[in-house]
Design a protein around this motif. Structure first.
Motif, mmCIF file in Angstrom:
data_model
loop_
_atom_site.group_PDB
_atom_site.id
_atom_site.type_symbol
_atom_site.label_atom_id
_atom_site.label_comp_id
_atom_site.label_asym_id
_atom_site.label_seq_id
_atom_site.Cartn_x
_atom_site.Cartn_y
_atom_site.Cartn_z
ATOM 1 N N LYS A 30 80.392 59.712 21.299
ATOM 2 C CA LYS A 30 81.808 60.027 21.145
ATOM 3 C C LYS A 30 81.918 61.045 20.019
ATOM 4 N N GLN A 31 82.708 62.093 20.236
ATOM 5 C CA GLN A 31 82.876 63.130 19.218
ATOM 6 C C GLN A 31 84.345 63.518 19.139
ATOM 7 N N VAL A 32 84.870 63.597 17.916
ATOM 8 C CA VAL A 32 86.247 64.006 17.681
ATOM 9 C C VAL A 32 86.230 65.324 16.925
ATOM 10 N N GLY A 33 87.179 66.202 17.260
ATOM 11 C CA GLY A 33 87.313 67.479 16.567
ATOM 12 C C GLY A 33 88.768 67.879 16.463
ATOM 13 N N LYS A 77 80.563 61.344 26.203
ATOM 14 C CA LYS A 77 79.513 61.651 27.173
ATOM 15 C C LYS A 77 78.489 60.533 27.168
ATOM 16 N N ASN A 78 77.739 60.452 28.259
ATOM 17 C CA ASN A 78 76.551 59.602 28.327
ATOM 18 C C ASN A 78 75.342 60.511 28.419
ATOM 19 N N LEU A 79 74.279 60.140 27.743
ATOM 20 C CA LEU A 79 72.999 60.838 27.857
ATOM 21 C C LEU A 79 72.036 59.924 28.599
ATOM 22 N N LEU A 118 82.172 62.052 30.377
ATOM 23 C CA LEU A 118 83.035 60.923 30.714
ATOM 24 C C LEU A 118 84.512 61.272 30.544
ATOM 25 N N SER A 119 84.853 61.823 29.372
ATOM 26 C CA SER A 119 86.258 62.157 29.157
ATOM 27 C C SER A 119 86.417 63.164 28.030
ATOM 28 N N MET A 120 87.535 63.883 28.090
ATOM 29 C CA MET A 120 87.977 64.740 26.988
ATOM 30 C C MET A 120 89.493 64.561 26.917
ATOM 31 N N VAL A 121 89.935 63.851 25.902
ATOM 32 C CA VAL A 121 91.347 63.494 25.803
ATOM 33 C C VAL A 121 91.877 63.880 24.426
#
Length: 169
Positions: free
Chosen positions: A8-11, A78-80, A47-50
């Motif tokens: 999970k990444q937030v920007g 994302k899943n790796l 998976l998602s971008m919200v």
């Protein structure tokens, strides 16, 4: 084997979140290549971008407050999927992931290429065990000809995770 990691990444915006996510994945790829895995062994799955929101509280009225969502950035998940052949390398893959700030190991799947051969071996061993038991009962003088007999043949698969469903820490 297939290990699946969740990231999970937030920007501040979509571009920054994507760039930070890309850095973490690239760092991870560099580390697992040192373990003998190739870039094609690691597959990324979006998976998602919200959008992510903050809440602003307005205290303009005497008896109530107003809560307003304000855009604060984006979150990418994302899943790796990491394919590997030697189970001994899993600990090193997990360490490489942690060093790349990837901490969530979702699961590990195990693949067996020739299940029919394994089931044939298991059936052969089961028949050997059954014959030994019949011989033992005959030595004990237990008449097996007069007894009811039921035969069942089924196959099933049990994974370690299935065995811990009722576990609570």
């Amino acid at each position: 084997y297939l290990a699946i990691f969740h990231i999970k990444q937030v920007g501040k915006d979509a571009a920054e979140a994507d760039q930070l996510m890309g850095q973490r994945i690239a760092d991870f790829l560099g580390r697992v290549e040192l373990l003998g895995l190739k870039e094609k062994d690691v597959v990324s799955d979006m998976l998602s971008m919200v959008p992510v929101y903050d809440v602003k509280v307005s205290d303009g009225k005497r008896f109530s407050k107003t809560y307003t969502e304000i855009p604060a950035g984006f979150e990418i998940q994302k899943n790796l999927h990491v394919h590997f052949k030697d189970a001994k390398v899993l600990d090193q893959i997990i360490t490489a992931a942690a060093l790349s700030e990837i901490y969530d190991l979702v699961k590990v799947d195990y693949y067996v290429p020739d299940m029919d051969a394994i089931y044939d071996t298991l059936r052969t061993k089961a028949i050997e065990v059954l014959r030994k038991r019949v011989a033992l009962y005959e030595k004990l003088g237990v008449p097996l000809d007069d007894e009811s007999r039921y035969v069942s043949d089924r196959q099933g698969v049990f994974f370690p995770l299935d065995r811990y469903e009722s576990y609570q820490s």
